[in-house]
Design a protein around this motif. Structure first.
Motif, PDB file in Angstrom:
ATOM      1  N   VAL A 142     -45.330 -58.012   1.959  1.00  0.00           N
ATOM      2  CA  VAL A 142     -45.924 -56.994   1.076  1.00  0.00           C
ATOM      3  C   VAL A 142     -46.219 -55.709   1.828  1.00  0.00           C
ATOM      4  N   SER A 175     -34.326 -62.128  -0.453  1.00  0.00           N
ATOM      5  CA  SER A 175     -35.758 -61.965  -0.210  1.00  0.00           C
ATOM      6  C   SER A 175     -36.047 -61.140   1.044  1.00  0.00           C
ATOM      7  N   TYR A 186     -41.308 -61.349 -11.338  1.00  0.00           N
ATOM      8  CA  TYR A 186     -41.358 -60.323 -10.295  1.00  0.00           C
ATOM      9  C   TYR A 186     -42.766 -59.798 -10.041  1.00  0.00           C
ATOM     10  N   PRO A 214     -38.337 -61.777  -4.952  1.00  0.00           N
ATOM     11  CA  PRO A 214     -39.396 -62.633  -4.401  1.00  0.00           C
ATOM     12  C   PRO A 214     -38.946 -64.094  -4.439  1.00  0.00           C
ATOM     13  N   ARG A 248     -37.817 -62.171   5.907  1.00  0.00           N
ATOM     14  CA  ARG A 248     -38.393 -62.070   4.558  1.00  0.00           C
ATOM     15  C   ARG A 248     -39.276 -60.832   4.472  1.00  0.00           C
ATOM     16  N   GLN A 261     -43.534 -56.246  -8.218  1.00  0.00           N
ATOM     17  CA  GLN A 261     -42.508 -55.885  -7.233  1.00  0.00           C
ATOM     18  C   GLN A 261     -41.194 -55.568  -7.949  1.00  0.00           C
TER      19      GLN A 261
END
Length: 241
Positions: free
Chosen positions: A236, A135, A39, A79, A233, A42
């Motif tokens: 960030v 995701s 991960y 992710p 998706r 995240q």
């Protein structure tokens, strides 16, 4: 390619936000982090803001039906690297369960194992048009805990690769305990569906709202073809700082 992956995505840009542990229960420690899933920095316990709002609505409905009970989140955001990690791990477990050796598999055997795995796991994709549901920040795996904090028996564990995972596996059973399993699954589905979620066809625990699978299921239910995915998706820059 699964049928739902043909659904067009028009991402609404909602941010990813943390799931509040005081409102719903979270499995701690996180099951995949314990296994070593990558991960990074995240958190698995994040959702799109609109999906979290719907989850809290579902929790409020559950309280009306079963005071003191909570929805427990087993997993939410993944992710792509985590999705690949879990697909590979599940594949290896299924090979081992058959008494086979991975390095000695025939093409037919490899395809048979993977066909079973992808009933429950979406194959990771770098293509922004076909993101794995988890995701996107729009899918989550959930169960129930009672007023004492104890897990409610749903008849099979989350992620079990078997027919017992299918939502209606116990529906026709005349065995009392299996009727209870089905009642618990039905309760979970009812409170989640009332908040707008759709349940995965093969998994009693997986729910989504606004992703491609959700849009495809809504098309099947209504006969309308104008349902699109609101969430692609999760990039960030969607994380709330």
């Amino acid at each position: 390619m699964k049928p739902y992956q043909a659904i067009l995505i028009r991402d609404c840009g909602e941010p990813m936000v943390p799931i509040p542990s005081d409102r719903v229960a979270l499995v701690q420690p996180h099951p995949y982090q314990v296994l070593g899933a990558p991960y990074g920095d995240q958190s698995p316990y994040c959702l799109r803001s609109g999906v979290l709002a719907a989850l809290l609505q579902a929790q409020a409905r559950l309280q009306q039906r079963q005071p003191g009970w909570k929805i427990q989140v087993f997993d939410a955001f993944r992710p792509l690297a985590v999705q690949q990690f879990m697909v590979d791990r599940t594949y290896g477990e299924q090979v081992q369960a058959r008494g086979w050796r991975a390095e000695a598999l025939t093409t037919v055997q490899r395809e048979a194992v993977m066909a079973e795995v992808i009933q429950f796991w979406a194959v990771p994709s770098d293509d922004p048009a076909t993101p794995p549901p988890h995701s996107t920040g729009a899918a989550l795996d959930v169960t129930l805990v009672d007023a004492s904090g104890a897990a409610v028996n749903m008849g099979s564990p989350i992620d079990e690769v078997s027919p017992r995972s299918h939502p209606d596996h116990f529906a026709a059973s005349s065995v009392a305990i299996e009727q209870r399993f089905h009642a618990h699954r039905t309760l979970l589905n009812q409170v989640m569906a009332a908040a707008g979620f759709c349940r995965h066809p093969n998994e009693w625990w997986h729910f989504s709202l606004g992703d491609q699978l959700w849009a495809w299921q809504r098309q099947q239910e209504t006969g309308r073809q104008d349902f699109l995915a609101h969430y692609g998706r999760a990039s960030v820059d969607l994380w709330v700082q």
